[in-house]
Design a protein around this motif. Structure first.
Motif, short mmCIF file in Angstrom:
data_model
loop_
_atom_site.label_atom_id
_atom_site.label_comp_id
_atom_site.label_asym_id
_atom_site.label_seq_id
_atom_site.Cartn_x
_atom_site.Cartn_y
_atom_site.Cartn_z
N PHE A 21 5.75 5.12 2.06
CA PHE A 21 5.31 6.12 3.01
C PHE A 21 5.64 7.47 2.39
O PHE A 21 6.80 7.84 2.25
CB PHE A 21 6.07 5.93 4.33
CG PHE A 21 5.61 6.81 5.46
CD1 PHE A 21 4.70 6.36 6.39
CD2 PHE A 21 6.12 8.10 5.61
CE1 PHE A 21 4.29 7.16 7.45
CE2 PHE A 21 5.72 8.91 6.66
CZ PHE A 21 4.80 8.43 7.59
N LEU A 22 4.60 8.20 1.96
CA LEU A 22 4.80 9.47 1.26
C LEU A 22 4.37 10.61 2.16
O LEU A 22 3.21 10.68 2.58
CB LEU A 22 4.00 9.52 -0.04
CG LEU A 22 4.59 8.82 -1.27
CD1 LEU A 22 4.58 7.30 -1.08
CD2 LEU A 22 3.81 9.18 -2.52
N THR A 23 5.30 11.50 2.46
CA THR A 23 4.98 12.69 3.24
C THR A 23 5.93 13.79 2.81
O THR A 23 6.84 13.57 2.01
CB THR A 23 5.06 12.41 4.75
OG1 THR A 23 4.46 13.48 5.47
CG2 THR A 23 6.51 12.23 5.21
N THR A 24 5.73 14.98 3.34
CA THR A 24 6.65 16.08 3.05
C THR A 24 7.45 16.37 4.30
O THR A 24 6.93 16.89 5.29
CB THR A 24 5.90 17.32 2.54
OG1 THR A 24 6.78 18.45 2.59
CG2 THR A 24 4.65 17.62 3.35
N GLY A 25 8.73 16.01 4.27
CA GLY A 25 9.59 16.18 5.43
C GLY A 25 10.45 17.42 5.36
O GLY A 25 11.13 17.75 6.33
N GLY A 26 10.46 18.11 4.22
CA GLY A 26 11.29 19.30 4.07
C GLY A 26 10.52 20.57 4.36
O GLY A 26 10.69 21.20 5.39
N LEU A 27 9.62 20.95 3.45
CA LEU A 27 8.83 22.16 3.64
C LEU A 27 7.72 21.93 4.66
O LEU A 27 7.31 22.87 5.34
CB LEU A 27 8.22 22.61 2.30
CG LEU A 27 7.71 24.05 2.25
CD1 LEU A 27 8.84 25.05 2.48
CD2 LEU A 27 7.01 24.34 0.93
N GLY A 28 7.24 20.69 4.79
CA GLY A 28 6.19 20.40 5.76
C GLY A 28 4.89 21.09 5.41
O GLY A 28 4.35 21.87 6.20
N THR A 29 4.35 20.80 4.24
CA THR A 29 3.20 21.53 3.71
C THR A 29 1.89 20.86 4.10
O THR A 29 1.60 19.74 3.66
CB THR A 29 3.29 21.59 2.17
OG1 THR A 29 4.57 22.12 1.81
CG2 THR A 29 2.19 22.46 1.60
N MET A 30 1.09 21.52 4.91
CA MET A 30 -0.23 21.00 5.23
C MET A 30 -1.09 20.95 3.96
O MET A 30 -1.00 21.83 3.11
CB MET A 30 -0.91 21.85 6.30
CG MET A 30 -0.30 21.70 7.68
SD MET A 30 -1.10 22.76 8.92
CE MET A 30 -2.74 22.05 9.00
N ALA B 298 0.83 -1.21 0.00
CA ALA B 298 0.00 0.00 0.00
C ALA B 298 0.86 1.26 0.00
O ALA B 298 1.95 1.29 0.57
CB ALA B 298 -0.93 0.01 1.21
N ALA B 299 0.35 2.30 -0.64
CA ALA B 299 0.97 3.63 -0.58
C ALA B 299 0.18 4.45 0.44
O ALA B 299 -1.03 4.62 0.30
CB ALA B 299 0.93 4.31 -1.94
N VAL B 300 0.88 4.92 1.47
CA VAL B 300 0.24 5.70 2.53
C VAL B 300 0.75 7.13 2.43
O VAL B 300 1.95 7.40 2.60
CB VAL B 300 0.53 5.12 3.92
CG1 VAL B 300 -0.24 5.89 4.99
CG2 VAL B 300 0.17 3.64 3.97
N CYS B 301 -0.15 8.06 2.14
CA CYS B 301 0.20 9.47 1.99
C CYS B 301 -0.18 10.19 3.28
O CYS B 301 -1.36 10.23 3.65
CB CYS B 301 -0.53 10.09 0.80
SG CYS B 301 -0.15 9.26 -0.77
N VAL B 302 0.81 10.74 3.95
CA VAL B 302 0.62 11.29 5.29
C VAL B 302 0.83 12.79 5.27
O VAL B 302 1.81 13.29 4.71
CB VAL B 302 1.58 10.61 6.28
CG1 VAL B 302 1.39 11.17 7.69
CG2 VAL B 302 1.37 9.10 6.28
N ASP B 303 -0.09 13.50 5.92
CA ASP B 303 -0.03 14.95 5.93
C ASP B 303 0.90 15.45 7.02
O ASP B 303 1.73 14.70 7.55
CB ASP B 303 -1.45 15.53 6.09
CG ASP B 303 -1.68 16.67 5.11
OD1 ASP B 303 -1.03 17.71 5.27
OD2 ASP B 303 -2.50 16.52 4.19
N VAL B 304 0.77 16.72 7.38
CA VAL B 304 1.70 17.35 8.32
C VAL B 304 0.96 17.74 9.59
O VAL B 304 -0.19 18.15 9.55
CB VAL B 304 2.33 18.60 7.66
CG1 VAL B 304 3.17 19.39 8.66
CG2 VAL B 304 3.18 18.17 6.47
N GLY B 305 1.64 17.59 10.73
CA GLY B 305 1.04 17.88 12.02
C GLY B 305 1.17 16.68 12.92
O GLY B 305 2.00 15.79 12.69
N GLN B 306 0.33 16.61 13.97
CA GLN B 306 0.40 15.46 14.87
C GLN B 306 0.15 14.16 14.12
O GLN B 306 0.76 13.13 14.44
CB GLN B 306 -0.64 15.62 15.98
CG GLN B 306 -0.26 16.64 17.05
CD GLN B 306 -1.32 16.74 18.14
OE1 GLN B 306 -2.52 16.69 17.84
NE2 GLN B 306 -0.91 16.88 19.37
#
Length: 539
Positions: free
Chosen positions: A402-411, A378-386
């Motif tokens: 596991f896809l998220t934004t770890g650099g800019l941290g864009t909600m 599965a591809a899990v796209c995770v947002d920013v925050g808690q």
């Protein structure tokens, strides 16, 4: 003879583009018309920023640059956050913007903006096309730059009259850009120094970052860890390089990382950084790391080496090539006791029973249940925050991404990124994890989800506050202010308005059944999980 727009689209086709994301406007209509007449699939987004995020999700799964196209002025400026997000996370992307007629540039006419100047701090390269005859070369170069070296976004800004200019195109077969010659193979002498340092180490650790995925080096990383007997920790962007239950995977390091992973980093005598930027969230005291242990840093971008952590052995090049070179030199670490100690700590941490909270569900239990029941790939796209921190800490991964934004941290990143994933791999199980704050930044894309018939499952951690800011304000400032999300819609009714199935979880005992029902449903689904606003990332 063809016009610039048709030459643009043919150039895209020759680069293997089969899908693009965009929002039309007056200055890009000629190019949109050419796309409509081609066999390239097109997704209409609901705001331009999300065209960038969709292209990002597409690129990370397809392993080729994502393409987005918007109009000039506010269309282009809205795309800036999507471009900056891709830049910080090293995602290959080609962004195409319309521009006012070339003879009107600089006159501040309707919907004119200097987009090449605006994105200069966070773009790998940009082009303002002044002659349509240059378009085939520019497109060829843009894809080469975006996908080689340290990957990233490239912008092509095309005035509307250039799109209409007719010419007899010549499509180049190769690229030769003066001054742009990325390194691929690592220096042989440095590779030998790395091997010798590993042989001498008693408590080595590999720290794997997002560069492993960019280079497609997951297999090489795993082979090195297993053959040499070296435990692995990851940055947030490196999550998933090894399955969570792999015996050498100690978890994520950093301020929100696992205790075991941070202990491994603190006690190591050799730190091997592989495709990692070493940002502040990952390593809290870089100077201490440099003082206490020998450090090897392997990265395709020479500017990253030594920038945040002093490096004893730098190796510049493609991480897949470097690891392949290193695997040609047999190395083995006698660190059985070191690994057993870490494994014992790691197993205790992962098997620890999570407490029942005073209200709502424990987010960690939601993530553990999701990991247990979702498909292995599965591809899990995770947002920013808690929600991002809970997913990083508690979601077990097998073969998925596991896809998220770890650099800019864009909600607001996760939902459009998931739509990009689906465009690249329609049959891949795709799941979004977000908070109610980040969901409200992107739920207009539910319309895009419907129009594309995308089977995306969405988990919303609903605590009615901007959770991470609320937590920070409570611990380090004068208390919460400006974080109350009252006035938000009923997400169940919102789902119904879009014709999307939905469910709700109020208690821990309901989690497993709700997760299974969501994953079994044939179509998009929104599952709202009630979380107490006082729940922290440390609970």
């Amino acid at each position: 003879m063809v016009n610039g727009a048709k030459a643009l689209v043919e150039s895209l086709r020759r680069e293997g583009v089969t899908h693009m994301f965009g929002y039309a406007g007056a200055t890009i209509c000629e190019a949109v018309d050419a796309v409509a007449a081609s066999d390239i699939d097109y997704t209409l987004v609901r705001t331009e920023q999300n065209a960038g995020h969709m292209a990002s999700g597409y690129a990370r799964i397809s392993k080729k640059p994502g393409v987005c196209m918007v109009t000039s002025g506010p269309g282009a400026t809205n795309l800036i956050t999507g471009i900056a997000t891709a830049y910080m996370d090293s995602i290959p992307m080609v962004a195409i913007t319309g521009q006012v007629q070339s003879h009107l540039l600089g006159r501040d006419i309707f919907q004119e903006v200097d987009i090449t100047g605006a994105v200069a701090p966070f773009i790998k390269h940009s082009y303002l096309v002044k002659d349509a005859r240059e378009l085939p070369r520019i497109v060829k170069e843009a894809f080469h730059i975006a996908s080689t070296g340290r990957q990233g976004p490239v912008l092509i800004d095309i005035p509307s009259d250039i799109q209409k200019q007719e010419f007899d195109p010549v499509y180049p077969e190769t690229v030769d850009i003066r001054g742009y010659k990325p390194s691929y193979k690592g220096n042989v002498v440095q590779i030998r120094r790395v091997a010798e340092a590993i042989r001498q180490a008693k408590q080595p650790v590999i720290c794997a970052g997002g560069g492993i995925f960019s280079a497609g080096a997951e297999k090489e990383l795993r082979t090195l860890a297993e053959s040499a007997g070296i435990p692995v920790v990851t940055t947030m962007m490196g999550l998933g390089v090894l399955p969570t239950d792999h015996p050498l995977n100690m978890g994520m390091i950093g301020s929100f990382g696992n205790v075991c992973a941070n202990k491994a980093l603190a006690k190591s005598d050799l730190l091997i950084l592989a495709g990692a930027r070493v940002a502040n969230r990952a390593i809290l005291s870089p100077s201490e790391i440099g003082r206490r242990m020998k450090t090897i840093h392997m990265d395709v971008d020479p500017a990253e080496i030594g920038k945040n952590v002093s490096t004893n052995i730098p190796v510049v090049g493609d991480i897949k090539c470097i690891l392949s070179q290193l695997l040609e030199i047999p190395v083995k670490v006698e660190a059985g006791e070191w690994i057993r100690m870490l494994q014992e700590r790691r197993n205790g941490e992962r098997q620890a029973e999570l407490p029942a909270l005073k209200a709502g569900v424990h987010p960690g239990k939601v993530m553990r249940s999701l990991g247990q029941h979702m498909k292995a790939d599965a591809a899990v796209c995770v947002d920013v925050g808690q929600n991002q921190i809970w997913a990083c800490k508690y979601l077990p991964l097998r073969e998925g991404r596991f896809l998220t934004t770890g650099g800019l941290g864009t909600m607001g990143y996760a939902l459009p990124a998931a739509l990009g994933v689906k465009a690249a791999a329609k049959d891949r199980q795709t799941i979004v994890v977000c908070g109610d704050g980040s969901f409200q930044m992107a739920f207009n894309e539910l319309a895009t989800l419907n129009s594309q018939h995308s089977d995306v499952k969405i988990i919303v951690m609903e605590n009615h506050v901007l959770g991470l800011v609320n937590e920070i304000q409570k611990t380090s400032y004068n208390g919460p202010f400006g974080v109350d999300l009252s006035g938000a819609p009923d997400f169940g009714k919102l789902a119904e308005a879009y014709g999307i199935a939905h469910g709700r979880v109020e208690k821990d005992g309901e989690i497993d059944g709700a997760i299974q029902a969501m994953l079994a449903y044939d179509g998009p689904y929104i599952l709202c999980c009630s979380v107490d606003p006082d729940t922290t990332t440390g609970d």
